[in-house]
Design an enzyme around this catalytic site. Structure first.
Site, PDB file in Angstrom:
ATOM      1  N   TYR A   1       4.092  -1.277   4.605  1.00 17.06           N
ATOM      2  CA  TYR A   1       3.637  -0.076   3.920  1.00 17.06           C
ATOM      3  C   TYR A   1       2.115  -0.090   3.877  1.00 17.06           C
ATOM      4  O   TYR A   1       1.515  -1.111   3.542  1.00 17.06           O
ATOM      5  CB  TYR A   1       4.197  -0.038   2.498  1.00 17.06           C
ATOM      6  CG  TYR A   1       3.723   1.141   1.678  1.00 17.06           C
ATOM      7  CD1 TYR A   1       4.105   2.442   2.006  1.00 17.06           C
ATOM      8  CD2 TYR A   1       2.891   0.970   0.574  1.00 17.06           C
ATOM      9  CE1 TYR A   1       3.676   3.532   1.261  1.00 17.06           C
ATOM     10  CE2 TYR A   1       2.459   2.051  -0.183  1.00 17.06           C
ATOM     11  CZ  TYR A   1       2.856   3.332   0.161  1.00 17.06           C
ATOM     12  OH  TYR A   1       2.428   4.396  -0.592  1.00 17.06           O
TER      13      TYR A   1
ATOM     14  N   ASP B   1      -4.203  -5.100   6.699  1.00 20.61           N
ATOM     15  CA  ASP B   1      -4.036  -4.419   5.419  1.00 20.61           C
ATOM     16  C   ASP B   1      -3.738  -5.491   4.376  1.00 20.61           C
ATOM     17  O   ASP B   1      -2.598  -5.937   4.233  1.00 20.61           O
ATOM     18  CB  ASP B   1      -2.917  -3.385   5.507  1.00 20.61           C
ATOM     19  CG  ASP B   1      -2.697  -2.678   4.165  1.00 20.61           C
ATOM     20  OD1 ASP B   1      -3.342  -3.062   3.166  1.00 20.61           O
ATOM     21  OD2 ASP B   1      -1.873  -1.743   4.134  1.00 20.61           O
TER      22      ASP B   1
ATOM     23  N   LYS C   1      -5.587  -3.235  -5.069  1.00 25.75           N
ATOM     24  CA  LYS C   1      -4.860  -3.974  -6.105  1.00 25.75           C
ATOM     25  C   LYS C   1      -5.734  -4.991  -6.848  1.00 25.75           C
ATOM     26  O   LYS C   1      -6.434  -4.599  -7.773  1.00 25.75           O
ATOM     27  CB  LYS C   1      -3.590  -4.581  -5.514  1.00 25.75           C
ATOM     28  CG  LYS C   1      -2.645  -3.456  -5.022  1.00 25.75           C
ATOM     29  CD  LYS C   1      -1.243  -3.855  -4.684  1.00 25.75           C
ATOM     30  CE  LYS C   1      -0.347  -2.647  -4.524  1.00 25.75           C
ATOM     31  NZ  LYS C   1      -0.050  -2.211  -3.180  1.00 25.75           N
TER      32      LYS C   1
HETATM   33  C1  PLP Z   1      -0.071  -0.876  -2.447  1.00 20.99           C
HETATM   34  C2  PLP Z   1      -0.376  -0.911  -1.003  1.00 20.99           C
HETATM   35  C3  PLP Z   1      -1.070   0.127  -0.363  1.00 20.99           C
HETATM   36  C4  PLP Z   1      -1.406   1.424  -1.061  1.00 20.99           C
HETATM   37  O1  PLP Z   1      -2.259   1.231  -2.146  1.00 20.99           O
HETATM   38  P1  PLP Z   1      -2.336   2.360  -3.283  1.00 20.99           P
HETATM   39  O2  PLP Z   1      -3.434   1.893  -4.167  1.00 20.99           O
HETATM   40  O3  PLP Z   1      -0.984   2.383  -3.930  1.00 20.99           O
HETATM   41  O4  PLP Z   1      -2.631   3.654  -2.602  1.00 20.99           O
HETATM   42  C5  PLP Z   1      -1.437  -0.027   0.958  1.00 20.99           C
HETATM   43  N1  PLP Z   1      -1.117  -1.147   1.621  1.00 20.99           N
HETATM   44  C6  PLP Z   1      -0.440  -2.159   1.047  1.00 20.99           C
HETATM   45  C7  PLP Z   1      -0.145  -3.378   1.840  1.00 20.99           C
HETATM   46  C8  PLP Z   1      -0.033  -2.066  -0.273  1.00 20.99           C
HETATM   47  O5  PLP Z   1       0.679  -3.058  -0.813  1.00 20.99           O
END
Ligand code: PLP
Length: 430
Positions: free
Chosen positions: A145, A240, A268
Site C-alpha cells: 500500500y 516507501d 507515520k
Molecule cells: C500509511 C502508509 C502510507 C500512506 O500514508 P498516509 O499518511 O495514511 O497517507 C503510504 N505508504 C505506506 C507504506 C503506509 O504504510
C-alpha cells in the site's frame, strides 16, 4: 441488566454524518465485524474507549506512537510550539532542523521535502521519478500500500506483464494503464518486466518491509535484484518507508538490508502523531522539484510548525541509547510468547517481528507474498481479535495489517498480553 455501550451510541451517530462512521475505512471494523471503539484518551502503551475500558494498544496510531502515547516531552514541545502560532505559510527554523535531522539519519537522503501525509509523499515521489526520467510506466507489488493516489490503487491485471486494474471506483483505466503490478518477493517477474520494457519504466516503488498485507519481509535477493535492475535500466528505485522508516531500525529498512534507494518516502513516525511526512533523495534528483525544477508540488500546511515540533521531539527520543534494541526485544518477546501460547493450545499460528513491527498469522509459516497472506485463516483471526478485545488487548482490526509496539510496551505489558492470549487460544482450540 443490559447497558448500551457508549461506543455503540457514538457509532450510530457517526454513521449519520460520516460515511461508514469513520474517517479512514479500516477503523470501521468491517473486516472483523462489531462496533469500533471510540477512543477518549491514551497514555504510554494504553488507550481507553468511550466506556472507559482500557486496552493495551498494538496499533499505536498505525505506527506514529513509537515512544508511547502522550509522551510528556512530545506533548510539551507541541504546547510550546502552539503558543508561538499554529501556521505561517512561510519557512521556519524548525523545518531546517528537521530536514537536517532526516538527512543525517537516512544517508540516502541529501535533500528532503516535508509534506503532510504518506499519500502525498509517495504521490510526489512518483511524479518526481516520472519527471526526472521522462518515462510514464511504474512498477508496484501486489499487497503493498502506498497511499490512495490514483495510479497506485491498482491490482494485478489478468496476465503477467499486463497492466493493472483499478482497486477503487473513480480511478480511470487510463490512470492505471501505466502501472505494472508484480508479485512481492518474486525476482523472476522483476527480471522479465525489465527485459520486456526496461527502457520505459520510470520507477519501482516498494515497501521494503511490507506492513499493509500483514507483516511480510522482503528477501534480500528481491531488493538486491530491484536495485540492480533499476540501475541497469535508468529507473528510479523508491523505497516507501512511510511505515517501516524509523520503525524497523533508526535508518529504516534501507539500513537493515544495506540497500540505497534513489528516493525514500517517510511518514507515520516522523510526525510523532501529527501530520508530517516527507520524501527525499540525492540533491541532484531533488533539484527537479519546484521551485528549482519542473516537477510541481506544494502544500499550505507542509512543514507545519506544531507538527514539526512533535516530529523533531520524536526523532530525538528514538535516538536514545538502546532504543531500538529494547523496541525490537519487546516485539520479539510478544511474537515468541504468542507463538508458544498457540502451540500449547494446539492452534495453527505463528508470529514474526522486525524492529518495532510484528505480524500475527493463522498459518503454519509466515507468508511471503499477498496470495500466501490471503490464504491464512482470517475467520479464526476475527474470533481471536474479538476475544483479545474483551481481554483488553487491541490488535489491528483486520488480518491483513501489521502490529506495532512502542517503547512503553515493557515486559509486564507484553507478558499480560501473552497471558490473555493463552486463555483465548484455549477457547479457539475448544
Ligand atoms: C500509511 C502508509 C502510507 C500512506 O500514508 P498516509 O499518511 O495514511 O497517507 C503510504 N505508504 C505506506 C507504506 C503506509 O504504510
Amino acid at each position: 441488566m443490559t447497558t448500551i455501550s457508549n461506543n455503540d451510541t457514538l457509532f450510530a451517530r457517526a454513521q449519520k454524518t460520516t460515511p461508514g462512521g469513520v474517517n479512514s475505512p479500516v477503523r470501521a471494523f468491517r473486516s472483523v465485524g462489531g462496533t469500533p471503539r471510540f477512543i477518549t484518551r491514551a497514555d504510554g502503551p494504553y488507550f481507553w474507549d468511550a466506556d472507559d475500558k482500557r486496552y493495551i494498544d498494538y496499533i499505536g496510531s498505525w505506527g506514529p506512537a513509537i515512544v508511547g502515547h502522550a509522551h510528556p516531552q512530545v506533548v510539551k514541545a507541541v504546547q510550546e510550539a502552539a503558543t508561538r502560532g499554529l501556521s505561517f505559510g512561510a519557512p521556519t527554523e524548525g523545518e531546517v532542523l528537521m530536514a537536517e535531522e532526516i538527512c543525517r539519519l537516512v544517508p540516502s537522503i541529501e535533500q528532503v521535502r516535508l509534506v503532510s501525509s504518506g499519500t502525498e509523499a509517495t504521490m510526489s515521489a512518483l511524479r518526481l521519478a516520472r519527471g526526472a526520467t521522462g518515462r510514464d510506466k511504474i512498477v508496484k507489488f501486489e499487497g503493498c500500500y502506498h497511499g490512495h493516489a490514483d495510479s497506485l490503487l491498482v491490482k494485478a491485471g489478468s496476465g503477467l506483464l499486463t497492466f493493472g486494474n483499478p482497486t477503487s471506483a473513480g480511478v480511470p483505466e487510463d490512470f492505471v494503464k501505466h502501472t505494472l503490478v508484480l508479485d512481492y518477493n518474486n525476482v523472476q517477474q522483476l527480471e522479465d518486466a525489465f527485459a520486456n520494457m526496461g527502457g520505459e519504466i520510470a520507477c519501482v516503488i516498494v515497501e521494503p518491509v511490507a506492513g499493509n498485507m500483514n507483516l511480510i519481509k522482503a528477501s534480500p535477493e528481491f531488493l538486491q535484484a530491484m536495485r540492480r535492475l533499476c540501475t541497469a535500466h535508468g529507473a528510479i528505485l523508491i523505497f516507501d518507508e512511510v511505515m517501516c522508516g524509523f520503525r524497523v531500525a533508526l535508518g529504516g529498512a534501507q539500513q537493515v538490508y544495506g540497500i540505497v534507494p534513489d528516493l525514500t518516502a517517510l511518514g507515520k513516525v516522523i510526525g510523532g502523531g501529527l501530520p508530517v511526512a516527507a520524501f527525499g533523495g540525492s540533491a541532484k534528483l531533488m533539484s527537479h522539484m519546484a521551485p528549482l525544477g519542473a516537477v510541481y508540488q506544494a502544500g499550505t500546511l507542509s512543514g507545519n510548525p506544531v507538527a514539526v515540533a512533535a516530529g523533531m521531539t520524536t526523532l530525538k527520543l528514538i535516538q536514545e541509547d538502546g532504543f531500538y534494541e529494547r523496541l525490537g526485544a519487546s516485539a520479539r518477546r510478544l511474537a515468541d510468547g504468542l507463538t508458544a501460547a498457540a502451540k500449547e493450545a494446539g492452534v495453527v499460528f505463528c508470529a514474526d517481528a522486525i524492529g518495532g513491527m510484528f505480524g500475527l498469522y493463522f498459518s503454519a509459516t509466515p507468508p511471503n507474498n499477498y496470495a500466501e497472506m490471503m490464504a491464512g485463516d482470517r475467520e479464526r483471526f476475527n474470533v481471536f481479535f474479538h476475544h483479545m478485545l474483551d481481554e483488553g488487548v487491541y490488535f489491528a482490526p483486520a488480518a491483513y495489517e501489521a502490529g506495532f509496539v512502542s517503547a512503553q510496551h515493557d515486559d509486564a505489558v507484553i507478558d499480560a498480553t501473552i497471558e490473555a492470549a493463552r486463555r483465548v487460544f484455549k477457547k479457539l482450540a475448544a
